[in-house]
Design a protein around this motif. Structure first.
Motif, short mmCIF file in Angstrom:
data_model
loop_
_atom_site.label_atom_id
_atom_site.label_comp_id
_atom_site.label_asym_id
_atom_site.label_seq_id
_atom_site.Cartn_x
_atom_site.Cartn_y
_atom_site.Cartn_z
N LYS A 140 0.88 -1.08 0.04
CA LYS A 140 0.02 -0.04 0.09
C LYS A 140 0.75 1.11 0.11
CE LYS A 140 -3.60 -2.20 2.70
NZ LYS A 140 -4.45 -2.30 3.80
N PHE A 141 2.33 1.28 0.28
CA PHE A 141 2.90 2.41 0.34
C PHE A 141 3.11 2.77 -1.25
CE2 PHE A 141 5.80 0.65 4.11
CZ PHE A 141 4.63 1.14 4.81
N SER A 142 3.38 3.99 -1.50
CA SER A 142 3.82 4.64 -2.79
C SER A 142 4.98 3.84 -3.21
CB SER A 142 4.25 6.13 -2.53
OG SER A 142 4.92 6.44 -3.66
N PRO A 143 4.68 3.46 -4.58
CA PRO A 143 5.78 2.56 -5.46
C PRO A 143 7.02 3.22 -5.30
CG PRO A 143 3.67 3.17 -6.88
CD PRO A 143 3.56 3.99 -5.54
N ARG A 144 7.19 4.73 -5.17
CA ARG A 144 8.55 5.06 -5.08
C ARG A 144 9.18 4.59 -3.79
NH1 ARG A 144 9.14 11.58 -4.87
NH2 ARG A 144 7.50 11.19 -6.58
N LEU A 145 8.53 4.76 -2.76
CA LEU A 145 8.91 4.36 -1.38
C LEU A 145 9.30 2.68 -1.41
CD1 LEU A 145 9.65 5.04 1.51
CD2 LEU A 145 7.02 4.56 2.03
N GLN A 146 8.37 1.99 -1.95
CA GLN A 146 8.53 0.66 -2.12
C GLN A 146 10.01 0.33 -2.60
OE1 GLN A 146 5.39 -1.87 -3.90
NE2 GLN A 146 3.94 -0.20 -3.24
N GLU A 147 10.03 0.84 -3.80
CA GLU A 147 11.50 0.80 -4.53
C GLU A 147 12.65 0.89 -3.66
OE1 GLU A 147 13.71 2.03 -8.51
OE2 GLU A 147 11.68 2.71 -8.34
N ALA A 148 12.49 2.14 -3.01
CA ALA A 148 13.60 2.89 -2.20
C ALA A 148 14.05 1.66 -0.93
CB ALA A 148 13.41 4.16 -1.66
N ILE A 149 12.74 1.05 -0.32
CA ILE A 149 13.04 0.36 0.73
C ILE A 149 13.79 -0.87 0.58
CG2 ILE A 149 11.83 -0.93 2.52
CD1 ILE A 149 9.48 1.09 2.54
N VAL A 150 13.36 -1.30 -0.77
CA VAL A 150 14.20 -2.52 -1.25
C VAL A 150 15.46 -2.46 -1.60
CG1 VAL A 150 14.08 -4.43 -2.70
CG2 VAL A 150 11.79 -3.64 -1.78
N SER A 151 15.68 -1.25 -2.69
CA SER A 151 17.12 -1.12 -3.21
C SER A 151 17.84 -0.16 -2.30
CB SER A 151 16.68 -0.37 -4.52
OG SER A 151 16.13 0.80 -4.47
N ARG A 152 17.32 0.68 -1.87
CA ARG A 152 18.47 1.33 -0.86
C ARG A 152 18.52 0.93 0.43
NH1 ARG A 152 18.84 7.02 -2.38
NH2 ARG A 152 20.00 7.18 -0.72
N LEU A 153 17.51 0.42 1.11
CA LEU A 153 17.69 -0.16 2.55
C LEU A 153 17.82 -1.46 2.56
CD1 LEU A 153 14.82 1.91 4.26
CD2 LEU A 153 17.33 2.62 4.01
N GLY A 154 17.40 -2.28 1.42
CA GLY A 154 17.95 -3.85 1.60
C GLY A 154 16.84 -4.45 2.28
N PHE A 155 15.56 -3.76 2.64
CA PHE A 155 14.65 -4.58 3.59
C PHE A 155 13.96 -5.80 2.66
CE2 PHE A 155 13.13 -1.56 6.98
CZ PHE A 155 14.51 -1.14 7.26
N THR A 156 13.83 -7.17 3.28
CA THR A 156 13.05 -7.93 2.57
C THR A 156 11.73 -8.25 3.22
OG1 THR A 156 14.17 -9.79 4.17
CG2 THR A 156 15.33 -9.29 2.05
N SER A 157 11.40 -7.68 4.38
CA SER A 157 10.08 -7.93 5.17
C SER A 157 10.06 -6.68 6.21
CB SER A 157 9.91 -9.03 5.78
OG SER A 157 10.71 -9.23 6.65
N LEU A 158 8.90 -6.24 6.64
CA LEU A 158 8.66 -5.39 7.61
C LEU A 158 8.28 -6.08 8.86
CD1 LEU A 158 6.37 -2.96 5.77
CD2 LEU A 158 8.69 -2.55 6.01
N ARG A 159 8.67 -5.40 10.19
CA ARG A 159 8.48 -5.93 11.40
C ARG A 159 6.97 -6.05 11.84
NH1 ARG A 159 13.42 -3.78 15.19
NH2 ARG A 159 15.14 -4.51 13.89
N PRO A 160 6.50 -6.75 12.58
CA PRO A 160 5.08 -6.59 13.04
C PRO A 160 4.61 -5.32 13.45
CG PRO A 160 6.07 -8.74 13.88
CD PRO A 160 7.33 -7.86 13.18
N VAL A 161 5.50 -4.50 14.14
CA VAL A 161 5.11 -3.23 14.74
C VAL A 161 5.11 -2.30 13.32
CG1 VAL A 161 7.40 -2.34 15.11
CG2 VAL A 161 5.36 -1.25 16.20
N GLN A 162 5.85 -2.57 12.46
CA GLN A 162 5.68 -1.69 11.17
C GLN A 162 4.39 -1.93 10.25
OE1 GLN A 162 9.68 -2.67 9.83
NE2 GLN A 162 10.55 -1.45 11.07
N GLU A 163 4.22 -3.27 10.44
CA GLU A 163 3.00 -3.70 9.48
C GLU A 163 1.57 -3.05 10.25
OE1 GLU A 163 2.47 -5.58 6.70
OE2 GLU A 163 4.18 -6.62 6.45
N LEU A 164 1.59 -3.36 11.45
CA LEU A 164 0.32 -2.78 12.21
C LEU A 164 0.36 -1.23 12.18
CD1 LEU A 164 0.21 -5.34 15.13
CD2 LEU A 164 -0.99 -5.24 13.04
N ALA A 165 1.23 -0.44 12.52
CA ALA A 165 1.56 0.74 12.47
C ALA A 165 1.22 1.48 11.06
CB ALA A 165 2.93 1.57 13.12
#
Length: 706
Positions: free
Chosen positions: A6-31
């Protein structure tokens, strides 16, 4: 489906390519779900638990999807500048990776940088409550334009602000800013575990019409490694800690700056790489310690609570603790920094020099095991901040109508218990007293307030809190020993009290309130410090009651090493007369001891009450007891006095209130105390500096009154 989609496509891409996240923590999902749904939220997670990303990712997504037309779109508020500085790099990266900017505004921000920001505002403003007040009062800041498109306010470490004068101040400032915005501001509070998160959410809600939610993801059962050791001195403690810290990354929390310096020096002598981090260390030195520690793998930071409020120092192996923290919340916050790598357990090792430290550590662990943690009490009659805001609002607008001031202030939770008649009475008093002037229907600063807080001294007005008053401690020869805070000095008695400072026991020779100076002599060999608790600090009622429970039970605790277990057995034998329900009374011909286990505030209150009854005797309060010295004090005298104190009329007596007021410096309650009418001063005195309600409750319980 993950909220990530549900995040902006630009933010999705940055989270994966720049930060290397493969998933979000439970608190990040719920918040993320709650914030994207437009809800106000209080997000609970331990330090390094992902709270920052839980709030900032959905905020950035909203700002990318609907760009800000002018000014600031989101404000991130931290209680201290150190936390702002620590988060600046991270939030700079997060905003930059989606094409946005952030700006840090606090007392150290250069004027030319502020001017650049005002001409071309960043989408994310990082600041403190006091700096927001500066922006609203300053005629150079076009607040109406700057905050016209503001949508989000994120408050980090909200538990450190809510329920305090600073919290009431922040809420008022937030609502004043909300009037500038065309949006219903979405409020997000990031917090450690507290006992009443729903109350914090209700407080944070203010005038917002949004739905609200507490985000508290289920916690997986986690392994804990806890140990309490007792050692005879700082040298032994430093030796043990050095062994534990060798080859690992650890934080060693101390309850005072002097202890942290002494421990660090001893650990260096053991060959441990040590950094020191406390409020008296320069900002540059603290930042250097954080950076070096973050990059290393074999070092220890010896610190005070300055590293408790969310400052990131990377992964930790161990948390070490000299003596014990004041609260369960602090213990959980500190321990929560460990156990984040793989299957490593969260851990804390307590190194106690005193028997009180051992007792306090046990009580904190047992309360935490039971699921209890301190609640945040929101004060709905916050008079000092009401006075502060009347001055600040009149200064910001060059005069304000009483009706307009009431319209704003009456909507805030921190003033909701104050009736309109009381507000009008306060205004009338401040006009008569010269703090305010009413001219052409507008309130402005009167001569009394102008001298203290006018344009010439307006920097003193921005902060609702006073700079903590400290007393210099010196020997008879004038050699410096250290310093003590005002609230501890209030409890000292000349030629009677003794305390620990800098690893040594000192006896009070003389107290000079005018010069804020205490002269001491080394305490006689064998004399125990008179403060029940190893350091000058107030402990809460529930914690002290748990200590009483530890002393009156036969329970063994598996986390005690041999010497610490011996300390408990010795203390239980020495205090074997205690009743688990109400403490007890003991003494000899020289001293009577009333063991309340009620905490420092209640016992200090009882000290004033007993002194009023018998002014020629000496009463020495600590966290556990009130010691009574006079001409043969007896249990019968104490029983009669308790009956007298059990009468509610005693606590409302003008003579008693005047007695306390005359015993305290004029700045003791608040920097705005000189502007308070007598009835306000009495209320603030009884509810916040002292503890009238808790004292009466204790007395009624002891006397069997329902």
């Amino acid at each position: 489906m993950s909220v990530f989609s549900k995040f902006s496509p630009r933010l999705q891409e940055a989270i994966v390519s720049r930060l290397g996240f493969t998933s979000l923590r439970p608190v990040q999902e719920l918040a993320g779900e709650a914030i994207l749904a437009g809800k106000n939220a209080v997000v609970l997670a331990p330090t390094a638990g992902g709270k920052t990303e839980a709030s900032i990712f959905p905020t950035l997504s909203g700002l990318v999807d609907k760009p800000v037309t002018h000014g600031v779109g989101a404000i991130y508020i931290a209680p201290i500048k150190a936390l702002l500085n620590n988060q600046a790099h991270r939030l700079d990266e997060y905003t930059e990776m989606v094409g946005l900017r952030r700006f840090v505004w606090h007392g150290d921000t250069p004027s030319n940088e502020r001017q650049k920001f005002l001409k071309d505002p960043a989408e994310l403003l990082m600041t403190t409550p006091e700096s927001l007040e500066v922006m609203l009062v300053s005629q150079r800041v076009p607040a109406e334009q700057l905050f016209s498109d503001l949508r989000y306010i994120i408050i980090d470490e909200v538990h450190a602000i809510a329920g305090s004068d600073r919290g009431a101040h922040l809420m008022s400032v937030m609502e004043r800013i909300a009037r500038c915005s065309t949006h219903d501001l979405q409020r997000v509070g990031l917090s450690a575990t507290v006992g009443n998160p729903e109350a914090i959410l209700a407080w944070l809600h203010g005038t917002s019409e949004r739905d609200g939610i507490v985000v508290d993801p289920p916690k997986k059962p986690a392994r804990r490694q806890l140990q309490i050791l007792h050692r005879p001195g700082l040298v032994s403690i430093a030796e043990e800690a050095s062994k534990k810290a060798r080859g690992a990354k650890s934080l060693f929390f101390c309850q005072s700056r002097s202890t942290s310096e002494a421990v660090a020096e001893q650990m260096r002598r053991q060959g441990t790489e040590v950094f020191v981090h406390h409020s008296a260390v320069s900002k540059e030195e603290r930042q250097f310690a954080e950076e070096q520690f973050h990059q290393g793998s074999d070092a220890c930071i010896v610190c005070t609570s300055t590293l408790e409020l969310g400052i990131d120092v990377g992964d930790l192996d161990y948390v070490l603790q000299a003596e014990a923290p004041d609260t369960v919340s602090a213990f959980m916050q500190r321990m929560g920094r460990t156990g984040r790598r793989g299957d490593t357990p969260a851990n804390t090792t307590f190194y106690c020099e005193t028997s009180e430290g051992v007792l306090q550590a046990i009580a904190i662990i047992e309360l935490a095991k039971s699921g209890w943690v301190e609640s945040i009490e929101v004060n709905d009659r916050c008079w000092p901040v009401l006075i502060h805001q009347l001055l600040a609002m009149s200064l910001a607008a060059n005069g304000i109508r009483p009706e307009e001031a009431w319209e704003h202030l009456s909507l805030l939770p921190d003033f909701s218990g104050i009736e309109r008649e009381e507000f009008d009475r306060l205004i009338a008093w401040m006009i008569q007293d010269g703090s305010l002037v009413l001219s052409s229907g507008l309130l402005s600063l009167g001569p009394k307030a102008e001298r203290r807080f006018g344009r010439r001294n307006f920097m003193e007005l921005f902060a609702v809190f006073s700079t903590p008053k400290t007393y210099t401690v010196t020997s008879l020869t004038g050699a410096p020993v250290g310093s003590l805070m005002q609230d501890f000095v209030d409890r000292l008695v000349e030629s009677v009290s003794s305390f620990l400072l800098g690893g040594r026991a000192w006896a009070v020779h003389q107290i000079n309130h005018d010069d804020r100076k205490i002269t001491v002599v080394p305490a006689p060999v064998g004399k125990q410090p008179s403060w029940g608790g190893f350091l000058p600090q107030f402990l809460g009622f529930d914690l002290c009651q748990q200590i009483l429970k530890v002393l009156t039970s036969r329970e063994d605790y598996p986390y005690l090493e041999r010497d610490a277990r011996g300390v408990i057995l010795e203390e239980r034998q020495k205090l074997g007369f205690l009743d688990p329900r109400c403490g007890g009374i003991d003494g000899d011909t020289h001293e009577l001891r009333w063991w309340t286990f009620a905490g420092g505030r209640i016992n200090s209150t009882l000290r004033y009450a007993l002194t009023f009854i018998e002014p020629n005797w000496t009463f020495i309060p600590d966290n556990y007891a009130v010691r009574i010295r006079g001409s043969s004090p007896t249990s019968a005298w104490l029983s009669d006095s308790m009956n007298r104190l059990g009468d509610s009329e005693f606590w409302e007596s003008p003579a008693f209130i005047d007695f306390i007021r005359e015993s305290l410096p004029s700045y003791r309650l608040s920097k705005f105390q000189p502007l308070m009418p007598p009835w306000v001063e009495q209320e603030v005195l009884g509810k916040h500096l002292l503890e009238f309600v808790g004292s009466k409750r204790l007395l009624n319980s002891s006397l069997g009154i329902s």
